[in-house]
Scaffold this active site. Structure first.
Site, mmCIF file in Angstrom:
data_model
loop_
_atom_site.group_PDB
_atom_site.id
_atom_site.type_symbol
_atom_site.label_atom_id
_atom_site.label_comp_id
_atom_site.label_asym_id
_atom_site.label_seq_id
_atom_site.Cartn_x
_atom_site.Cartn_y
_atom_site.Cartn_z
ATOM 1 N N ASP A 252 63.585 23.722 28.742
ATOM 2 C CA ASP A 252 62.367 24.195 28.092
ATOM 3 C C ASP A 252 61.274 24.273 29.165
ATOM 4 O O ASP A 252 61.177 25.263 29.886
ATOM 5 C CB ASP A 252 62.053 23.210 26.961
ATOM 6 C CG ASP A 252 60.897 23.618 26.093
ATOM 7 O OD1 ASP A 252 60.641 24.825 25.982
ATOM 8 O OD2 ASP A 252 60.237 22.737 25.509
ATOM 9 N N PHE B 189 62.208 27.439 18.340
ATOM 10 C CA PHE B 189 62.821 26.109 18.271
ATOM 11 C C PHE B 189 64.202 26.228 17.631
ATOM 12 O O PHE B 189 64.336 26.724 16.523
ATOM 13 C CB PHE B 189 61.944 25.120 17.507
ATOM 14 C CG PHE B 189 62.321 23.714 17.832
ATOM 15 C CD1 PHE B 189 61.749 23.066 18.929
ATOM 16 C CD2 PHE B 189 63.283 23.041 17.095
ATOM 17 C CE1 PHE B 189 62.136 21.780 19.272
ATOM 18 C CE2 PHE B 189 63.674 21.754 17.427
ATOM 19 C CZ PHE B 189 63.106 21.124 18.521
ATOM 20 N N GLY C 285 71.548 15.452 23.445
ATOM 21 C CA GLY C 285 71.778 16.855 23.094
ATOM 22 C C GLY C 285 73.008 17.515 23.683
ATOM 23 O O GLY C 285 73.570 18.424 23.080
ATOM 24 N N GLY D 16 61.225 22.527 31.837
ATOM 25 C CA GLY D 16 61.862 22.271 33.134
ATOM 26 C C GLY D 16 61.551 20.893 33.693
ATOM 27 O O GLY D 16 62.117 20.479 34.707
ATOM 28 N N THR E 6 62.133 17.742 32.550
ATOM 29 C CA THR E 6 63.210 16.744 32.516
ATOM 30 C C THR E 6 64.204 16.990 33.644
ATOM 31 O O THR E 6 64.513 16.089 34.433
ATOM 32 C CB THR E 6 63.962 16.799 31.165
ATOM 33 O OG1 THR E 6 63.010 16.723 30.111
ATOM 34 C CG2 THR E 6 64.977 15.682 31.045
ATOM 35 N N LEU E 7 64.707 18.211 33.724
ATOM 36 C CA LEU E 7 65.753 18.477 34.713
ATOM 37 C C LEU E 7 65.233 18.437 36.141
ATOM 38 O O LEU E 7 65.927 17.946 37.036
ATOM 39 C CB LEU E 7 66.417 19.824 34.435
ATOM 40 C CG LEU E 7 67.635 19.720 33.533
ATOM 41 C CD1 LEU E 7 68.136 21.099 33.160
ATOM 42 C CD2 LEU E 7 68.760 18.919 34.194
ATOM 43 N N LYS F 155 65.095 28.449 27.851
ATOM 44 C CA LYS F 155 63.873 29.130 27.381
ATOM 45 C C LYS F 155 62.989 29.376 28.591
ATOM 46 O O LYS F 155 62.064 28.608 28.863
ATOM 47 C CB LYS F 155 63.120 28.235 26.393
ATOM 48 C CG LYS F 155 63.773 28.080 25.048
ATOM 49 C CD LYS F 155 62.756 27.562 24.035
ATOM 50 C CE LYS F 155 63.189 26.283 23.412
ATOM 51 N NZ LYS F 155 62.288 25.740 22.399
ATOM 52 N N GLU G 154 73.263 20.013 30.429
ATOM 53 C CA GLU G 154 72.109 19.816 29.550
ATOM 54 C C GLU G 154 72.182 20.794 28.384
ATOM 55 O O GLU G 154 72.769 21.872 28.505
ATOM 56 C CB GLU G 154 70.818 20.013 30.385
ATOM 57 C CG GLU G 154 69.507 20.037 29.629
ATOM 58 C CD GLU G 154 69.153 18.733 28.916
ATOM 59 O OE1 GLU G 154 69.988 18.203 28.178
ATOM 60 O OE2 GLU G 154 67.998 18.293 29.062
ATOM 61 N N ASP G 155 71.590 20.416 27.245
ATOM 62 C CA ASP G 155 71.634 21.316 26.091
ATOM 63 C C ASP G 155 70.687 22.509 26.260
ATOM 64 O O ASP G 155 71.072 23.652 26.027
ATOM 65 C CB ASP G 155 71.322 20.549 24.780
ATOM 66 C CG ASP G 155 70.001 19.778 24.805
ATOM 67 O OD1 ASP G 155 69.318 19.739 25.856
ATOM 68 O OD2 ASP G 155 69.642 19.185 23.767
ATOM 69 N N ARG H 164 72.034 18.257 14.402
ATOM 70 C CA ARG H 164 72.928 18.310 15.581
ATOM 71 C C ARG H 164 74.336 18.777 15.213
ATOM 72 O O ARG H 164 75.033 19.366 16.018
ATOM 73 C CB ARG H 164 73.058 16.922 16.227
ATOM 74 C CG ARG H 164 71.828 16.440 16.949
ATOM 75 C CD ARG H 164 72.207 15.260 17.856
ATOM 76 N NE ARG H 164 71.051 14.453 18.203
ATOM 77 C CZ ARG H 164 70.209 14.721 19.198
ATOM 78 N NH1 ARG H 164 70.375 15.769 19.955
ATOM 79 N NH2 ARG H 164 69.183 13.925 19.440
ATOM 80 N N ASP I 172 68.775 19.022 18.225
ATOM 81 C CA ASP I 172 68.218 18.428 17.016
ATOM 82 C C ASP I 172 66.760 18.777 16.804
ATOM 83 O O ASP I 172 66.056 19.230 17.714
ATOM 84 C CB ASP I 172 68.301 16.896 17.115
ATOM 85 C CG ASP I 172 67.263 16.340 18.086
ATOM 86 O OD1 ASP I 172 67.238 16.798 19.247
ATOM 87 O OD2 ASP I 172 66.460 15.474 17.683
#
Ligand code: IMP
Ligand code: MG
Length: 176
Positions: free
Chosen positions: A102, A151, A43, A104, A106-107, A130, A98-99, A164, A158
């Site tokens: 959401d 979304f 992303g 949190g 992943t990061l 978000k 990061e894109d 994308r 994507d």
């Protein structure tokens, strides 16, 4: 049912202006240093490409990819690195790009993994945030736009690998 046409949330020109501001802010925060920009695939690639072209400080780039376990859109919180960096980050000034943030999950996990490698510094720049959707506390150092719980696609983001390429950030009104 046909997919609804995405509605524009941030047009290209607005994105360009905000990305330029972020690049100026980052450049002034890192004067005299060299950044290692770590893009999170897939992303972040378009945002990262625009961001680094606005920088006034030298930078290198590398990429990392993470997958979260879970069913559909419900994440279990487990994050696995499926493509690791090729650059050692120990002693470097790292900026993770990061894109969108959401939940949190992943990061927060990626930052934990990267910190174990002892970078000189580590900050995070997210294009979108978000904040209402957090499941774990996470605050980025640089944020392009905070958005409501909708979304969004385009500018690298994507839906099932589609959209994308759109130059604007759009809201998917109806996913059918
Ligand atoms: P989280 O913060 O761990 O929940 O996950 C963030 C990731 O979920 C992002 O890197 C995106 O891949 C994906 N994501 C979350 N919200 C959106 C959205 O609105 N559009 C596209 N991808 C999204
Ligand atoms: Mg992503």
């Amino acid at each position: 049912m046909a997919e609804a046409k995405p509605a524009i949330l941030f047009p290209k020109a607005v994105i360009e202006g905000r990305v330029r501001e972020l690049a100026e802010q980052i450049s002034s925060d890192y004067v005299g240093r060299e950044l290692l920009i770590v893009g999170i695939l897939n992303g972040a690639f378009i945002f990262m490409a625009d961001l680094i072209r606005g920088l006034d400080v030298p930078c290198r780039v590398d990429f990392i990819r993470a997958a979260s376990y879970g069913c559909g859109s419900v994440s279990t919180g487990e994050v696995r690195i499926t493509k690791d960096l090729e650059t050692p980050i120990t002693g470097r000034d790292v900026l993770v790009v990061e894109d969108i943030i959401d939940t949190g999950l992943t990061l927060s996990r990626l930052v934990e993994v990267l910190r174990e490698r002892r970078p000189a510094s580590l900050r995070v720049c997210a294009f979108l945030d978000k904040t209402d959707r957090r499941r774990v506390p996470f605050a980025a150092d640089y944020v392009g736009f905070s958005i409501p719980d909708r979304f969004v696609v385009g500018y690298g983001l994507d839906y099932n690998e589609k959209f994308r390429f759109l130059p604007d950030v759009c809201v998917l009104e109806d996913i059918g």
